[in-house]
Design an enzyme around this catalytic site. Structure first.
Site, PDB file in Angstrom:
ATOM      1  N   SER A   1       3.256  13.132   2.581  1.00  0.00           N
ATOM      2  CA  SER A   1       3.155  11.761   3.065  1.00  0.00           C
ATOM      3  C   SER A   1       2.217  11.685   4.264  1.00  0.00           C
ATOM      4  CB  SER A   1       4.542  11.220   3.392  1.00  0.00           C
ATOM      5  OG  SER A   1       4.486   9.853   3.719  1.00  0.00           O
TER       6      SER A   1
ATOM      7  N   ASP B   1       0.384   4.595   3.416  1.00  0.00           N
ATOM      8  CA  ASP B   1       0.418   5.996   3.833  1.00  0.00           C
ATOM      9  C   ASP B   1      -0.029   6.865   2.657  1.00  0.00           C
ATOM     10  OD1 ASP B   1       2.633   5.866   2.179  1.00  0.00           O
ATOM     11  OD2 ASP B   1       4.081   6.523   3.694  1.00  0.00           O
TER      12      ASP B   1
ATOM     13  N   ASP C   1       1.264   8.860   0.317  1.00  0.00           N
ATOM     14  CA  ASP C   1       1.853   8.813  -1.026  1.00  0.00           C
ATOM     15  C   ASP C   1       2.249   7.398  -1.411  1.00  0.00           C
ATOM     16  OD1 ASP C   1       3.947   8.761   0.833  1.00  0.00           O
ATOM     17  OD2 ASP C   1       5.354   9.726  -0.511  1.00  0.00           O
TER      18      ASP C   1
ATOM     19  N   ASP D   1       4.355   5.142  -0.600  1.00  0.00           N
ATOM     20  CA  ASP D   1       5.690   4.560  -0.758  1.00  0.00           C
ATOM     21  C   ASP D   1       5.966   3.529   0.334  1.00  0.00           C
ATOM     22  OD1 ASP D   1       5.943   6.390   1.310  1.00  0.00           O
ATOM     23  OD2 ASP D   1       7.844   7.214   0.623  1.00  0.00           O
TER      24      ASP D   1
END
Length: 481
Positions: free
Chosen positions: A97, A271, A273, A275
């Site tokens: 992340s 960000d 990834d 999510d």
């Protein structure tokens, strides 16, 4: 061997020191064996080491008795989606992340995209992964390796595991679920109601760019008149523009400046990834995630009157007010994705939101998504025909908040105890859902410590009095020093 990259809710560790291909193999094998999983999907973000770790993880899963479906480069939510959509036994995303570039990690779910945390099997997977002897691990890896790469080559993204050898096992295949994913994303909005918009989108050279391109193509096919201004769009595991983490003020300038330059209706940044998504209004001003929670709660309650909405205990007066006015049921949950998802399932909540820009959706397997929120806000912009700044200004004025302020302390527990002692007697409410939350007539605060570092996190809000909020924030910070 001792494996030190397991955390309370996921796996995160420094490359070579804590996480390498051998550790990834152990984790895959242990996940398969502990959960008796027979089918698992895997994916990885853009970090250079995500591919070698993903392939080693896949080898371990196969040796643990799994059939592995590799989705390629993905965001975490694509793994959430695929796990439920394909009705498999589990899913694992290789991602760090927004952590530093010399880190990587994994996020794990079991069937139905239920989160795997310390309380639901993650530490059992750790114990099992640690129990394998080194010779068994080496023997297992040898079936899939052409040659073991050096540490330096691994850091640069070279793989010891040969994909062709994984395929020869008969238990490994690749698949794209992008079309089904895009169809699901677009189901949250009525494309007929979307009017012309110009949006700045900043993928931060992470995994969001690929998914956004597919969503854009889906919108174009429906004749939706949205123009995307793309910055830092191409996936690049070296992160030439810095690690994407728009929660940090220093990471926001490029998005804000592009919104102003292109006179866009809204800016969106993700960000690594994706999510989490972060929104900027038409003036380039960053909109705190707290107020987006209120916007989305209201949008869902207009479509589903009387529904339940989950929120975290850091700041919530605005969310409670909106949900109650809209006829919904507000429910407080401990901070963190595992707690929010568990509570959402228990109460069948339509939506859950955290001030940290995590947004959870019942129809998305109660999981968090970084794509659904901006689609919903874009729809609101079109339906209400007023700018984002005006949509949130009244709520910011009604419930001004400090934003989360971190303080590094030698003894966080003692500091929290001192604050509690000083304020408890005059508080109307003392809440221990997550850290300490104290409410007074016109203001409240939450103070909680980090699970991973000697830091306490302070949030303060008031009822329509920004000067009171600022004064109390200053007062509390002085006591913490």
């Amino acid at each position: 061997m001792k494996i030190t990259c397991f955390k309370a809710y996921d796996i995160r560790g420094k490359l070579i020191e804590q996480l390498d291909e051998r550790v990834a193999y152990r984790i895959g094998r242990a996940f398969a064996e502990h959960f008796s999983a027979k089918t698992v999907v895997v994916g990885g973000d853009v970090r250079l080491t995500s591919e070698p770790l993903k392939l080693a993880l896949s080898a371990g899963l196969i040796d643990g008795g799994c059939r592995v479906t590799d989705l390629g480069m993905t965001g975490t939510e694509e793994i959430y989606f695929a796990t439920k959509h394909l009705a498999v036994d589990g899913g694992i995303e290789v991602t760090a992340s927004h952590n530093p570039i010399d880190y990587n990690g994994m996020k794990l779910v079991k069937e139905g995209s239920r989160p795997v945390s310390g309380d639901t099997g993650l530490f059992a997977v750790q114990a099992l992964a640690e129990s394998y002897n080194d010779s068994d691990v080496e023997a297992g890896l040898q079936h899939y390796v052409n040659r073991f790469v050096s540490d330096d080559d691994f850091i640069q993204g070279q793989c010891s595991i040969c994909p062709e050898k994984l395929q020869r096992s008969g238990q490994y295949s690749t698949l794209s679920i992008m079309d089904a994913y895009v169809e699901h994303m677009l189901s949250y909005v009525n494309s007929d109601g979307l009017t012309p918009l110009k949006l700045v989108v900043n993928a931060g050279n992470g995994a969001a760019g690929k998914a956004l391109d597919a969503i854009e193509a889906g919108l174009v096919s429906k004749g939706v008149p949205i123009e995307f201004i793309k910055i830092h769009h191409q996936p690049d595991g070296t992160f030439p523009n810095g690690i994407p983490n728009p929660l940090l003020p220093e990471s926001r300038a490029d998005t804000a400046n592009a919104v102003i330059q292109h006179q866009a209706n809204m800016g969106i940044a993700w960000d690594g990834d994706f999510d989490r998504c972060f929104l900027f209004d038409e003036t380039g001003e960053f909109v705190e995630g707290y107020y987006i929670v209120g916007l989305l709660a209201q949008a869902f309650l207009e479509k589903d009157p009387g529904a339940k909405v989950i929120y975290d205990p850091r700041v919530y007066w605005n969310t409670e007010d909106i949900v109650k006015r809209a006829g919904g049921v507000p429910i407080k949950s401990k901070t963190g994705h595992a707690f929010i998802k568990e509570r959402m399932r228990a109460d069948d909540a339509v939506y859950g939101g955290e001030m940290s820009a995590h947004h959870y959706f019942r129809d998305f397997a109660y999981c968090d998504s970084g794509m659904i929120p901006w689609l919903l806000v874009a729809e609101l912009l079109c339906l209400q025909q007023k700018p984002l700044s005006k949509m949130v200004a009244q709520r910011i004025a009604a419930f001004p908040s400090s934003g989360e302020i971190n303080s590094v302390l030698q003894d966080p527990d003692a500091s929290i105890a001192n604050i509690l002692q000083a304020y408890e007697e005059k508080a109307n409410v003392v809440d221990y859902t997550d850290g300490i939350g104290l409410e007074f007539d016109a203001w409240r605060f939450n103070l909680r410590k980090s699970n991973t570092e000697p830091v306490v996190r302070l949030n303060v809000e008031s009822r329509g009095d920004i000067q009171l909020m600022q004064a109390k924030t200053k007062e509390l910070l002085a006591m913490l020093k």
